[in-house]
Design a protein around this motif. Structure first.
Motif, PDB file in Angstrom:
ATOM      1  N   GLN A 502       0.828  -1.204   0.000  1.00  0.00           N
ATOM      2  CA  GLN A 502       0.000   0.000   0.000  1.00  0.00           C
ATOM      3  C   GLN A 502       0.867   1.261   0.000  1.00  0.00           C
ATOM      4  O   GLN A 502       0.526   2.260  -0.641  1.00  0.00           O
ATOM      5  N   LEU A 503       2.001   1.223   0.714  1.00  0.00           N
ATOM      6  CA  LEU A 503       2.919   2.360   0.684  1.00  0.00           C
ATOM      7  C   LEU A 503       3.472   2.580  -0.715  1.00  0.00           C
ATOM      8  O   LEU A 503       3.583   3.722  -1.181  1.00  0.00           O
ATOM      9  N   GLY A 507      -1.571   4.224  -1.511  1.00  0.00           N
ATOM     10  CA  GLY A 507      -2.899   4.171  -0.900  1.00  0.00           C
ATOM     11  C   GLY A 507      -4.002   4.692  -1.801  1.00  0.00           C
ATOM     12  O   GLY A 507      -4.999   5.247  -1.317  1.00  0.00           O
ATOM     13  N   LYS A 508      -3.874   4.496  -3.113  1.00  0.00           N
ATOM     14  CA  LYS A 508      -4.826   5.071  -4.059  1.00  0.00           C
ATOM     15  C   LYS A 508      -6.222   4.477  -3.933  1.00  0.00           C
ATOM     16  O   LYS A 508      -7.213   5.156  -4.203  1.00  0.00           O
ATOM     17  N   LEU A 510      -7.700   3.362  -1.209  1.00  0.00           N
ATOM     18  CA  LEU A 510      -8.202   3.387   0.163  1.00  0.00           C
ATOM     19  C   LEU A 510      -9.280   4.444   0.360  1.00  0.00           C
ATOM     20  O   LEU A 510      -9.127   5.593  -0.072  1.00  0.00           O
ATOM     21  N   SER A 512     -11.415   7.093   2.653  1.00  0.00           N
ATOM     22  CA  SER A 512     -10.982   8.029   3.699  1.00  0.00           C
ATOM     23  C   SER A 512     -11.703   7.789   5.016  1.00  0.00           C
ATOM     24  O   SER A 512     -11.475   8.518   5.988  1.00  0.00           O
ATOM     25  N   GLY A 516     -10.618   1.873   5.536  1.00  0.00           N
ATOM     26  CA  GLY A 516      -9.630   2.595   4.735  1.00  0.00           C
ATOM     27  C   GLY A 516      -8.867   3.604   5.570  1.00  0.00           C
ATOM     28  O   GLY A 516      -7.641   3.758   5.421  1.00  0.00           O
ATOM     29  N   ALA A 517      -9.552   4.299   6.480  1.00  0.00           N
ATOM     30  CA  ALA A 517      -8.889   5.272   7.352  1.00  0.00           C
ATOM     31  C   ALA A 517      -7.925   4.578   8.311  1.00  0.00           C
ATOM     32  O   ALA A 517      -6.842   5.099   8.610  1.00  0.00           O
ATOM     33  N   ARG A 520      -4.741   3.806   6.448  1.00  0.00           N
ATOM     34  CA  ARG A 520      -3.898   4.998   6.260  1.00  0.00           C
ATOM     35  C   ARG A 520      -3.089   5.307   7.522  1.00  0.00           C
ATOM     36  O   ARG A 520      -1.909   5.652   7.450  1.00  0.00           O
ATOM     37  N   GLU A 521      -3.724   5.172   8.679  1.00  0.00           N
ATOM     38  CA  GLU A 521      -3.008   5.411   9.935  1.00  0.00           C
ATOM     39  C   GLU A 521      -1.902   4.381  10.142  1.00  0.00           C
ATOM     40  O   GLU A 521      -0.776   4.724  10.550  1.00  0.00           O
ATOM     41  N   MET A 523      -0.321   2.751   7.824  1.00  0.00           N
ATOM     42  CA  MET A 523       0.744   3.025   6.847  1.00  0.00           C
ATOM     43  C   MET A 523       1.720   4.072   7.389  1.00  0.00           C
ATOM     44  O   MET A 523       2.935   3.976   7.182  1.00  0.00           O
ATOM     45  N   TRP A 524       1.204   5.081   8.070  1.00  0.00           N
ATOM     46  CA  TRP A 524       2.078   6.118   8.635  1.00  0.00           C
ATOM     47  C   TRP A 524       3.033   5.517   9.665  1.00  0.00           C
ATOM     48  O   TRP A 524       4.240   5.807   9.651  1.00  0.00           O
TER      49      TRP A 524
END
Length: 645
Positions: A502-503, A507-508, A510, A512, A516-517, A520-521, A523-524
């Motif tokens: 995904q990185l 994350g295209k 995903l 929001s 999906g959210a 994203r968290e 991934m950070w």
């Protein structure tokens, strides 16, 4: 004039086709198999059917043929006749399904029991059953199961009654399930009598004899249903969106789809309930009033109501799996060309417990919760809760399209195919062999014909027939496990995780919100881990990943795993990389963060090769693997033979 004995006509029928001294027995087996497929017979017909003398339970079924009293406690029994494949894993797989996690009141794994034990030896039962021709599987659900308390005493009482009716001792194991709205018991019965012969049960006994016995037991233990209980039960059915006993009553009295309430002899209370049910069916578009007493029923009423009931069960399953988290629900329909469904496994279980057909609830990256029915006999254990999976409708086979394009006048030749791919593929033999394997699978299904080595006759609509074949075989769905770890454990895992992909993709896909959210968290936090491992670099808000990140992570994890194995075994490690070859005896598989790997031992050292399901049946055998650009081709046996790409 008297006729001499030698002039008399004496027919001499030939033995059944198949030959051998057991040809007759095979013929009988075929007859029984066809009988089992026809389903339960109508009540009272067993004694009149020819050849029924060897069916056990026919007498008991005859006495149970009468319509049960409305005051009897209701018991539902689903039965299945299963042929046992010698050396197969079907019995063990079914027993593992029954004892899976979360089926008890406390959410614990199911516990098998038998006639005399609360802890049945399921492995011993499986071994005893291997020589059987068939077995029986039952799901028993009493309407008043909650009032019975424990189900074990009821199950044992039912099996004792069955033993008397069938005039033989029975070898069985059972598991109680409390994970649905209707507590029920799964029973697996060996297809052998106490003399070691095939146990053949009358279809009428399976159809209603068992149910009558179960009803007798519950009615005796709890007492007959009171008028108030009967009335309350019927009132609850009036507004239900499923097929009910009220609907059975309406269909039983319908003539050409028309039902006349005035002709149904019931008391005024029951008739008002039927009228209420008809009004609800009218709201659903399944009944149309002709006058105050006559109604026209939709010809697909039963089918539609059963479908609505199944959908309602699925919605309740989605609610339980998501534990109150708000989501839009999506129910996957086989054969539809939908975008891939990628997300975490939020729930799983059996959609059809009698046929071992499972389901997954996928909390997807698109922000929705998807209900996906799995192909039959799929191992639920392969998809751990919290793991990341991808589900997609199976497209038309590319191999079928290639075969059809190469064929001339309906004839496919491997020599023609080799000529075509030799100029554009580095390994043309591998390509052609993969297409031959596809043709072999279609030949076994009766869709193509092998004329000679490398020569096949194919139909004009091969692509369409091949797609139908795939839908029947896989349910029109492919499921891939992307990572067995949940998001939290992927963040600091040493290996190539789904979060890393995904990185790389940015994350295209995903959402929001919702899952999906959460991705994203995660991934950070994963990016922070990669920075600490010097596999990524932050420049302000921009993240730069190391070149060949996934391969670097795989290599690091494989090196750590290999070091542990070398310490345990004393063998040397022979890395294969993305371009290499390995051979040896397949010892076992290992589930790593980067995926599942097969351990090949050549006696002096070992290699770790990406695993595929096809090699599992070769455990303990000598196999070879060739890796080109990360793609594995398997060869079985000491000589070069059929390969699996």
């Amino acid at each position: 004039m008297a006729i001499r004995d030698e002039d008399r006509f004496q027919p001499r029928p030939a033995p059944p086709k198949g030959g051998g001294k057991d040809g007759g027995q095979r013929f009988v087996s075929q007859v029984l198999r066809q009988v089992s497929r026809t389903g339960p017979a109508r009540a009272g017909t067993t004694a009149r059917r020819g050849g029924s003398a060897f069916w056990r339970g026919r007498v008991a079924a005859r006495f149970a043929a009468a319509q049960p009293s409305p005051r009897s406690r209701r018991v539902i029994i689903k039965s299945r006749f299963v042929l046992v494949k010698a050396g197969g894993e079907g019995i063990g797989r079914h027993l593992r399904y029954l004892q899976r996690d979360g089926v008890t009141r406390e959410g614990e794994p199911g516990r098998a029991y038998g006639a005399d034990t609360d802890d049945a030896d399921t492995r011993g039962f499986e071994i005893r059953s291997q020589g059987d021709r068939h077995q029986f599987r039952f799901i028993v659900s009493a309407e008043d199961a909650e009032e019975l308390g424990g189900l074990r005493d009821f199950t044992r009482a039912l099996m004792r009654k069955m033993s008397i009716d069938l005039e033989t001792r029975l070898d069985w194991v059972a598991v109680d399930h409390w994970d649905t709205d209707n507590p029920h018991t799964h029973i697996v019965l060996r297809g052998r009598d106490d003399n070691g012969k095939d146990l053949v049960i009358a279809p009428d006994y399976l159809g209603h004899g068992m149910r009558a016995r179960g009803s007798e037991i519950v009615t005796e233990w709890l007492g007959p249903r009171t008028e108030r209980e009967i009335q309350q039960s019927l009132v609850r059915e009036v507004g239900q969106e499923r097929f009910t006993t009220l609907d059975r009553t309406l269909l039983r009295h319908a003539v050409a789809g028309m039902v006349d309430l005035a002709a149904i002899r019931v008391d005024s209370g029951d008739q008002s309930i039927l009228r209420g049910r008809l009004r609800h069916l009218s709201d659903l578009g399944l009944a149309n009033p002709l006058d105050p007493t006559r109604w026209q029923l939709d010809e697909r009423m039963e089918e539609t109501l059963r479908s609505l009931g199944e959908r309602g069960d699925i919605i309740r399953t989605l609610h339980r799996a998501m534990r109150g988290e708000a989501r839009e629900w999506v129910i996957h329909e086989p054969g539809r060309n939908e975008a891939p469904i990628v997300g975490r496994v939020a729930g799983k279980g059996l959609a059809d417990e009698l046929h071992d057909t499972g389901y997954l609830v996928i909390d997807a990256v698109d922000g929705r919760a998807h209900y996906v029915r799995l192909p039959s006999m799929t191992e639920l254990a392969d998809y751990p809760l919290g793991g990341i999976v991808a589900a997609q409708s199976a497209p038309a086979s590319a191999a079928d399209r290639n075969i059809a394009a190469v064929a001339r006048d309906g004839i496919y030749r491997t020599s023609d195919h080799l000529t075509q791919v030799r100029t554009r593929d580095s390994d043309p033999d591998r390509v052609v062999k993969s297409h031959v394997r596809r043709l072999e699978a279609l030949r076994r299904a009766g869709m193509v014909e092998r004329i000679d080595d490398g020569v096949w006759r194919i139909p004009q609509d091969l692509t369409q027939q091949g797609q139908v074949f795939d839908i029947k075989r896989t349910g029109g769905l492919t499921i891939e496990l992307r990572c067995h770890l949940p998001l939290v454990r992927q963040v600091q895992a040493m290996g190539a995780t789904w979060l890393d992909t995904q990185l790389i993709a940015g994350g295209k896909e995903l959402s929001s919100s919702a899952f999906g959210a959460k991705v994203r968290e995660a991934m950070w936090h994963r990016a922070d881990f990669l920075v600490r491992e010097e596999l990524a670099e932050r420049r302000g808000q921009r993240l730069t990943l190391a070149r060949n990140l996934l391969q670097t992570l795989r290599d690091r994890e494989l090196a750590q795993t290999a070091a542990t194995i070398m310490t345990e075994t004393g063998l040397s490690y022979k890395p294969v990389g993305e371009h290499g070859r390995a051979h040896g005896v397949y010892k076992r598989s290992l589930q790593l963060v980067s995926g599942r790997y097969a351990l090949l031992n050549d006696g002096l050292g070992f290699s770790l090769v990406p695993w595929r399901p096809v090699v599992e049946q070769r455990l303990g055998q000598s196999i070879s693997a060739t890796i080109q650009a990360g793609r594995v081709t398997w060869e079985f046996g000491r000589k070069l033979g059929p390969s699996i790409g």
